[in-house]
Design an enzyme around this catalytic site. Structure first.
Site, PDB file in Angstrom:
ATOM      1  N   ASN A   9      64.755  65.709  72.637  1.00  0.00           N
ATOM      2  CA  ASN A   9      64.095  66.351  73.777  1.00  0.00           C
ATOM      3  C   ASN A   9      63.343  65.277  74.545  1.00  0.00           C
ATOM      4  O   ASN A   9      62.281  64.830  74.124  1.00  0.00           O
ATOM      5  CB  ASN A   9      63.128  67.419  73.235  1.00  0.00           C
ATOM      6  CG  ASN A   9      62.284  68.051  74.336  1.00  0.00           C
ATOM      7  OD1 ASN A   9      62.556  67.863  75.520  1.00  0.00           O
ATOM      8  ND2 ASN A   9      61.265  68.795  73.932  1.00  0.00           N
ATOM      9  N   TRP A  10      63.937  64.871  75.668  1.00  0.00           N
ATOM     10  CA  TRP A  10      63.319  63.779  76.429  1.00  0.00           C
ATOM     11  C   TRP A  10      62.062  64.222  77.167  1.00  0.00           C
ATOM     12  O   TRP A  10      61.314  63.389  77.655  1.00  0.00           O
ATOM     13  CB  TRP A  10      64.308  63.227  77.471  1.00  0.00           C
ATOM     14  CG  TRP A  10      65.496  62.515  76.920  1.00  0.00           C
ATOM     15  CD1 TRP A  10      65.890  62.448  75.603  1.00  0.00           C
ATOM     16  CD2 TRP A  10      66.456  61.766  77.664  1.00  0.00           C
ATOM     17  NE1 TRP A  10      67.029  61.706  75.492  1.00  0.00           N
ATOM     18  CE2 TRP A  10      67.401  61.272  76.749  1.00  0.00           C
ATOM     19  CE3 TRP A  10      66.603  61.458  79.017  1.00  0.00           C
ATOM     20  CZ2 TRP A  10      68.480  60.490  77.145  1.00  0.00           C
ATOM     21  CZ3 TRP A  10      67.678  60.693  79.424  1.00  0.00           C
ATOM     22  CH2 TRP A  10      68.607  60.212  78.492  1.00  0.00           C
ATOM     23  N   LYS A  11      61.887  65.522  77.298  1.00  0.00           N
ATOM     24  CA  LYS A  11      60.758  66.053  78.083  1.00  0.00           C
ATOM     25  C   LYS A  11      60.805  65.458  79.501  1.00  0.00           C
ATOM     26  O   LYS A  11      61.897  65.241  80.019  1.00  0.00           O
ATOM     27  CB  LYS A  11      59.432  65.792  77.371  1.00  0.00           C
ATOM     28  CG  LYS A  11      59.471  66.289  75.919  1.00  0.00           C
ATOM     29  CD  LYS A  11      58.137  66.273  75.247  1.00  0.00           C
ATOM     30  CE  LYS A  11      58.297  66.782  73.810  1.00  0.00           C
ATOM     31  NZ  LYS A  11      57.021  66.893  73.098  1.00  0.00           N
ATOM     32  N   HIS A  97      59.647  76.201  73.988  1.00  0.00           N
ATOM     33  CA  HIS A  97      58.902  75.032  73.522  1.00  0.00           C
ATOM     34  C   HIS A  97      57.403  75.298  73.723  1.00  0.00           C
ATOM     35  O   HIS A  97      57.011  75.922  74.702  1.00  0.00           O
ATOM     36  CB  HIS A  97      59.342  73.788  74.290  1.00  0.00           C
ATOM     37  CG  HIS A  97      58.811  72.529  73.677  1.00  0.00           C
ATOM     38  ND1 HIS A  97      57.504  72.128  73.853  1.00  0.00           N
ATOM     39  CD2 HIS A  97      59.386  71.618  72.862  1.00  0.00           C
ATOM     40  CE1 HIS A  97      57.314  71.010  73.156  1.00  0.00           C
ATOM     41  NE2 HIS A  97      58.434  70.684  72.552  1.00  0.00           N
ATOM     42  N   GLU A  99      55.118  73.518  74.775  1.00  0.00           N
ATOM     43  CA  GLU A  99      54.583  73.042  76.059  1.00  0.00           C
ATOM     44  C   GLU A  99      54.883  74.044  77.172  1.00  0.00           C
ATOM     45  O   GLU A  99      54.101  74.210  78.093  1.00  0.00           O
ATOM     46  CB  GLU A  99      55.165  71.657  76.370  1.00  0.00           C
ATOM     47  CG  GLU A  99      54.564  70.584  75.463  1.00  0.00           C
ATOM     48  CD  GLU A  99      55.477  69.414  75.163  1.00  0.00           C
ATOM     49  OE1 GLU A  99      56.477  69.211  75.877  1.00  0.00           O
ATOM     50  OE2 GLU A  99      55.194  68.703  74.173  1.00  0.00           O
ATOM     51  N   GLU A 169      58.126  74.027  65.131  1.00  0.00           N
ATOM     52  CA  GLU A 169      57.361  72.885  65.639  1.00  0.00           C
ATOM     53  C   GLU A 169      55.875  73.220  65.628  1.00  0.00           C
ATOM     54  O   GLU A 169      55.354  73.805  66.583  1.00  0.00           O
ATOM     55  CB  GLU A 169      57.780  72.570  67.076  1.00  0.00           C
ATOM     56  CG  GLU A 169      59.236  72.191  67.228  1.00  0.00           C
ATOM     57  CD  GLU A 169      59.449  71.345  68.470  1.00  0.00           C
ATOM     58  OE1 GLU A 169      59.932  70.214  68.322  1.00  0.00           O
ATOM     59  OE2 GLU A 169      59.111  71.790  69.579  1.00  0.00           O
ATOM     60  N   GLY A 236      61.129  64.486  69.907  1.00  0.00           N
ATOM     61  CA  GLY A 236      60.600  64.121  71.222  1.00  0.00           C
ATOM     62  C   GLY A 236      60.519  62.614  71.367  1.00  0.00           C
ATOM     63  O   GLY A 236      61.501  61.948  71.695  1.00  0.00           O
ATOM     64  N   GLY A 237      59.347  62.066  71.091  1.00  0.00           N
ATOM     65  CA  GLY A 237      59.084  60.639  71.302  1.00  0.00           C
ATOM     66  C   GLY A 237      60.158  59.713  70.751  1.00  0.00           C
ATOM     67  O   GLY A 237      60.602  58.789  71.442  1.00  0.00           O
TER      68      GLY A 237
HETATM   69  P1  PGA Z   1      57.537  64.777  69.272  1.00  0.00           P
HETATM   70  O1  PGA Z   1      57.996  66.079  70.082  1.00  0.00           O
HETATM   71  O2  PGA Z   1      58.674  64.385  68.394  1.00  0.00           O
HETATM   72  O3  PGA Z   1      57.218  63.754  70.326  1.00  0.00           O
HETATM   73  O4  PGA Z   1      56.326  65.175  68.469  1.00  0.00           O
HETATM   74  C1  PGA Z   1      58.794  67.038  69.477  1.00  0.00           C
HETATM   75  C2  PGA Z   1      59.017  68.169  70.446  1.00  0.00           C
HETATM   76  O5  PGA Z   1      58.070  68.524  71.157  1.00  0.00           O
HETATM   77  O6  PGA Z   1      60.121  68.722  70.560  1.00  0.00           O
END
Ligand code: PGA
Length: 252
Positions: A9-11, A97, A99, A169, A236-237
């Site tokens: 997930n590149w966000k 998600h 967020e 998550e 993510g990261g």
């Molecule tokens: P993260 O994010 O690996 O940067 O903690 C995971 C996600 O939000 O899907």
């Protein structure tokens, strides 16, 4: 047999050039180095879906979006619909998600609609759930997360449920560097699978992939993924660096 899956997930990261460079690296590495049957999904910003798609054609990777609207079309300025995603070759869509829930006010009821329209259009939802730090410390956090599944997924038929991927998550672990321990992840994944079994029976529960997300990275992925009910990760990261992402994929 449920499948192993790792989704990146590149966000809201990467410019167009940076994104294409990352995709090229990841595709080459996965094609060259990953032999195990693991599904790898890349979820770039929607703006890049069409340019990235040709890079994935003929590779082992699938294309995912980070969100979709709950309606098929209409006057919703700035939004992207499930039929649109389908029309450019998207196969997966992250829904719910934390967020999106936190910053864009997405509710369980709205997510139920998003899940419906994604399935109607042949997209596989990667449905996210998870509790806050406060909930973990003071509340019935297992009940809370089970409730997210009940409210947004349990209207589905068993047949539809077979097309859902779940991502647990914990919010306190997302982007914080504070990973859930493998035991904490396993405990929740087990509870969620039991919850699925209670509603849909053991067959569906055993076949549903439940991913872990929240600061999963090249160092801790193998330990997390070794747990019996952890079927891969939503990353993510660590999905923004090709070598780190590949290490996570290999861990699955
Ligand atoms: P993260 O994010 O690996 O940067 O903690 C995971 C996600 O939000 O899907």
């Amino acid at each position: 047999m449920r499948k192993k899956l790792v989704a990146g997930n590149w966000k809201m990261n990467k410019t167009a050039d940076e994104g294409l460079a990352l995709v090229s690296e990841v595709v080459n590495m996965v094609n060259a180095e990953v032999t195990a049957p693991v599904t790898v999904v890349l979820c770039p910003p929607a703006l890049y879906l069409t340019t990235i798609k040709p890079y994935l054609t003929g590779s082992k990777l699938a294309l995912g979006a980070q969100n979709c609207h709950e309606k098929a079309a209409g006057a919703y300025t700035g939004e992207i619909s499930a039929p649109m995603l389908k029309s450019v070759g998207v196969e997966y869509v992250i829904l719910g998600h934390s967020e999106r829930r936190q910053y864009f006010g997405e509710t369980n009821a709205q997510l139920a609609e998003k899940v419906n329209i994604a399935l109607e259009n042949g997209l596989t939802p990667i449905f996210c759930c998870g509790e806050s730090q406060e909930m973990r410390e003071n509340g019935d956090y297992v009940g809370f997360v089970k409730g997210q599944l009940t409210d947004s997924l349990f209207h589905l038929s068993a047949e539809q449920m077979a097309n859902i991927v779940i991502a647990y998550e914990p919010i306190w672990a997302i982007g914080t560097g504070l990973t859930a321990s493998s035991a904490q992840a396993q405990d929740m994944h087990y509870e969620l699978r039991q919850h699925l079994a209670g509603k849909y029976g053991d067959g569906v529960a055993q076949n549903t992939s439940i991913l872990y997300g929240g600061s999963a990275n090249a160092q801790n992925a193998a330990e997390l993924f070794s747990q019996p009910d952890v079927d891969g990760g939503l990353i993510g990261g660590a999905s923004l660096k090709s070598r780190d992402f590949l290490t996570v994929v290999k861990a699955a």
